[in-house]
Design a protein around this motif. Structure first.
Motif, PDB file in Angstrom:
ATOM      1  N   VAL A  50       0.837  -1.204   0.000  1.00 25.09           N
ATOM      2  CA  VAL A  50       0.000   0.000   0.000  1.00 25.09           C
ATOM      3  C   VAL A  50       0.876   1.261   0.000  1.00 25.09           C
ATOM      4  CG1 VAL A  50      -1.661   1.328   1.366  1.00 25.09           C
ATOM      5  CG2 VAL A  50      -1.942  -1.152   1.118  1.00 25.09           C
ATOM      6  N   GLU A  51       1.929   1.240   0.816  1.00 24.71           N
ATOM      7  CA  GLU A  51       2.817   2.407   0.890  1.00 24.71           C
ATOM      8  C   GLU A  51       3.523   2.661  -0.443  1.00 24.71           C
ATOM      9  OE1 GLU A  51       5.436   2.298   4.196  1.00 24.71           O
ATOM     10  OE2 GLU A  51       6.517   4.132   3.626  1.00 24.71           O
ATOM     11  N   GLN A  53       2.467   1.810  -3.405  1.00 21.04           N
ATOM     12  CA  GLN A  53       1.502   2.289  -4.391  1.00 21.04           C
ATOM     13  C   GLN A  53       1.125   3.756  -4.169  1.00 21.04           C
ATOM     14  OE1 GLN A  53      -1.620  -0.741  -4.025  1.00 21.04           O
ATOM     15  NE2 GLN A  53      -0.996  -1.582  -5.985  1.00 21.04           N
ATOM     16  N   SER A  54       1.148   4.196  -2.909  1.00 16.71           N
ATOM     17  CA  SER A  54       0.729   5.565  -2.626  1.00 16.71           C
ATOM     18  C   SER A  54       1.878   6.569  -2.631  1.00 16.71           C
ATOM     19  CB  SER A  54       0.017   5.621  -1.267  1.00 16.71           C
ATOM     20  OG  SER A  54       0.904   5.202  -0.239  1.00 16.71           O
ATOM     21  N   ALA A  55       3.082   6.125  -2.223  1.00 21.50           N
ATOM     22  CA  ALA A  55       4.190   7.073  -2.052  1.00 21.50           C
ATOM     23  C   ALA A  55       5.454   6.706  -2.807  1.00 21.50           C
ATOM     24  CB  ALA A  55       4.509   7.214  -0.561  1.00 21.50           C
ATOM     25  N   SER A 479      -3.164  -5.090 -12.315  1.00 16.58           N
ATOM     26  CA  SER A 479      -2.599  -3.773 -12.009  1.00 16.58           C
ATOM     27  C   SER A 479      -1.227  -3.912 -11.343  1.00 16.58           C
ATOM     28  CB  SER A 479      -3.545  -2.983 -11.111  1.00 16.58           C
ATOM     29  OG  SER A 479      -3.658  -3.594  -9.833  1.00 16.58           O
ATOM     30  N   ASN A 483       2.194  -2.616 -13.132  1.00 13.76           N
ATOM     31  CA  ASN A 483       3.099  -1.674 -12.455  1.00 13.76           C
ATOM     32  C   ASN A 483       4.520  -2.221 -12.387  1.00 13.76           C
ATOM     33  OD1 ASN A 483       0.994   0.087 -12.038  1.00 13.76           O
ATOM     34  ND2 ASN A 483       0.567  -0.625  -9.957  1.00 13.76           N
TER      35      ASN A 483
END
Length: 493
Positions: A50-51, A53-55, A479, A483
């Motif tokens: 999650v981190e 993908q977001s940052a 996805s 990526n």
């Protein structure tokens, strides 16, 4: 505070768990420790994904020492999904092992078995997380030594021979890898992969670089069982305990493929040539050979575990073929097949282990009609088999679809036809299983069998269900794979 150390904790928790499991010397206590440590690693891997993908990428310096003095753990779009896959499959294999190991080994060895599973997971997670070339070698050895032990703990005496064969081949592979790393260090003066990439343009001796690439690629190819370096794999998977077969087939070769992709795309470049031979062309030829030759070998196997082992060699060929195609669709297909093959092969080995647990055999000629008395186990095996073929509605279809798209995008329609044609071979060996399991009159052994315990069935059916789910709703793994493909293709100009 703890969040800052997640890249280290995802690797260290299974290691600490292994220490506690070994000290406990009690099978039940070791299981609790193992499942807790692996589940915690899976949660951390999900948080890291999650981190990322977001940052964006996460860089962690072990002990606070920055590269090149210290070791860097670098989590990005390529290895974050691998960490999640390995830890989740570790949880599934451990849940499955709770029942299966009771029937496969003496009680005094069970705690050690869980210890080795945790050590193996530590090595695999470390290989995926670290950004240091020599640290990869350390974790490679950690995972290999524990894998030899896991295989040797199989109840068949031939497991010892299989473990010894793998030890010989694994040692050769590790030696090749570390020689290549040594040459890289002599050429660049660093072991950090990021710094190696920065310094490669300044290397004055291209021969040393070519030699380093050759040693590293061959070393990793031995570990991932790339055709024709796969001879250790069929016996290792066939004679290992069922839960170890499921774990290794789902994770070990997948991490090695990730490592190969990291070096080919992130360090050396897939389109380099060694002499007159292009790396991409050589990889494509070997991949096609694996898809055809290993599938042909699988057709003639009577032992289902050996059949699935040869199938794994063929399916690895599909993954490396996607790397060799080296465009976005092909790479997406490769990473998608890493994910999908882990699910389908995990389900398949678990289902065969359930049948072995109930009947004492996994030979096709002794399991006629077993689907009548073990419909759930046989059903899971059927789903996994259909996914291996690439039947629409299963996850295997999605990854092969992307490989076909990649072949067309690369201007190689003949390769797309070959991918489809090679799947016909999978129809033959999967069809043999389905014909024996579902369409023959039950033999005496099958009539006396009963469905496996819930502890074995639950993870088996869960993986089979995910195989169908991600065949019908593939947006999440697609996805992640896309990526990863984009990140690797953009890693070097």
């Amino acid at each position: 505070m703890i969040a800052a150390h997640l890249p280290a904790l995802v690797v260290l928790l299974p290691l600490f768990g292994a220490l506690l499991a070994a000290l406990s010397r009690n099978g039940a206590a070791a299981f609790v420790v193992a499942i807790a440590a692996t589940f915690a690693s899976a949660v951390i891997a999900a948080m890291l994904l999650v981190e990322v993908q977001s940052a964006g990428a996460v860089s962690y310096h072990m002990g606070g020492w920055a590269p090149e003095l210290g070791i860097e753990y670098r989590i990005d779009a390529v290895n974050a999904p691998i960490l999640l896959l390995v830890s989740v499959m570790g949880v599934a294999a451990l849940v499955y092992a709770r029942v299966s190991v009771l029937a496969e080994m003496i009680p005094e060895r069970i705690a050690w078995y869980y210890t080795m599973m945790l050590v193996c997971l530590t090595g695999l997670l470390g290989m995926a997380a670290t950004g240091d070339a020599f640290n990869v070698f350390v974790f490679l050895e950690i995972s290999s030594l524990s894998t030899y032990t896991l295989i040797a703990l199989g109840r068949d005496r031939r497991a010892l021979v299989a473990a010894y064969q793998y030890l010989i081949v694994g040692t050769i592979g590790a030696t090749f890898y570390v020689i290549g790393v040594g040459l890289l260090y002599l050429s660049t003066g660093t072991l950090n992969l990021g710094l190696i990439v920065e310094r490669l343009p300044d290397v004055t001796s291209p021969r040393a670089l070519i030699a380093a690439e050759a040693f590293i690629v061959v070393g990793i190819a031995l570990k991932l069982a790339l055709f024709p370096l796969h001879a250790w794999l069929p016996n290792a998977y066939a004679y290992a305990p069922s839960s170890a077969s499921a774990l290794l087939a789902s994770t070990a070769t997948k991490v090695a493929v990730y490592l190969l992709a990291r070096y080919l795309f992130g360090v050396f470049g897939i389109h380099r040539s060694v002499g007159q031979v292009s790396i991409a062309d050589a990889l494509m030829v070997l991949s096609i050979a694996a898809m055809v030759a290993a599938s042909l070998a699988a057709i003639f196997q009577n032992d289902i575990k050996r059949l699935l082992a040869f199938s794994s060699v063929a399916q690895i060929g599909y993954i490396t073929l996607g790397l060799a195609i080296a465009n976005e669709a092909g790479m997406t297909g490769a990473f998608l097949h890493i994910f999908n093959h882990a699910l389908m092969k995990g389900a398949a080995f678990m289902a065969v282990g359930a049948i072995l647990l109930s009947t004492g055999s996994c030979k096709l000629d002794e399991l006629a009609g077993i689907g009548r008395t073990m419909p759930l186990s046989a059903g899971a095996l059927t789903v996994a088999g259909l996914a291996l073929i690439g039947v629409p509605g299963t996850s295997g279809f999605v990854s092969k679809w992307y490989l076909v798209l990649g072949a067309f995008d690369a201007g190689m329609p003949w390769l797309a036809i070959l991918i489809v044609a090679s799947s016909v071979l999978a129809v033959l060996y999967v069809g043999r299983i389905l014909e024996v399991v579902w369409f023959r009159e039950p033999c005496q052994r099958s009539l006396e069998a009963s469905e496996a315990p819930a502890g074995v069935l639950v993870p088996t059916l869960a993986l089979a269900a995910l195989t169908i789910y991600f065949g019908l709703s593939a947006s999440f793994p697609v996805s992640l794979a896309s990526n990863a493909a984009t990140a690797l293709l953009g890693a070097r100009p």
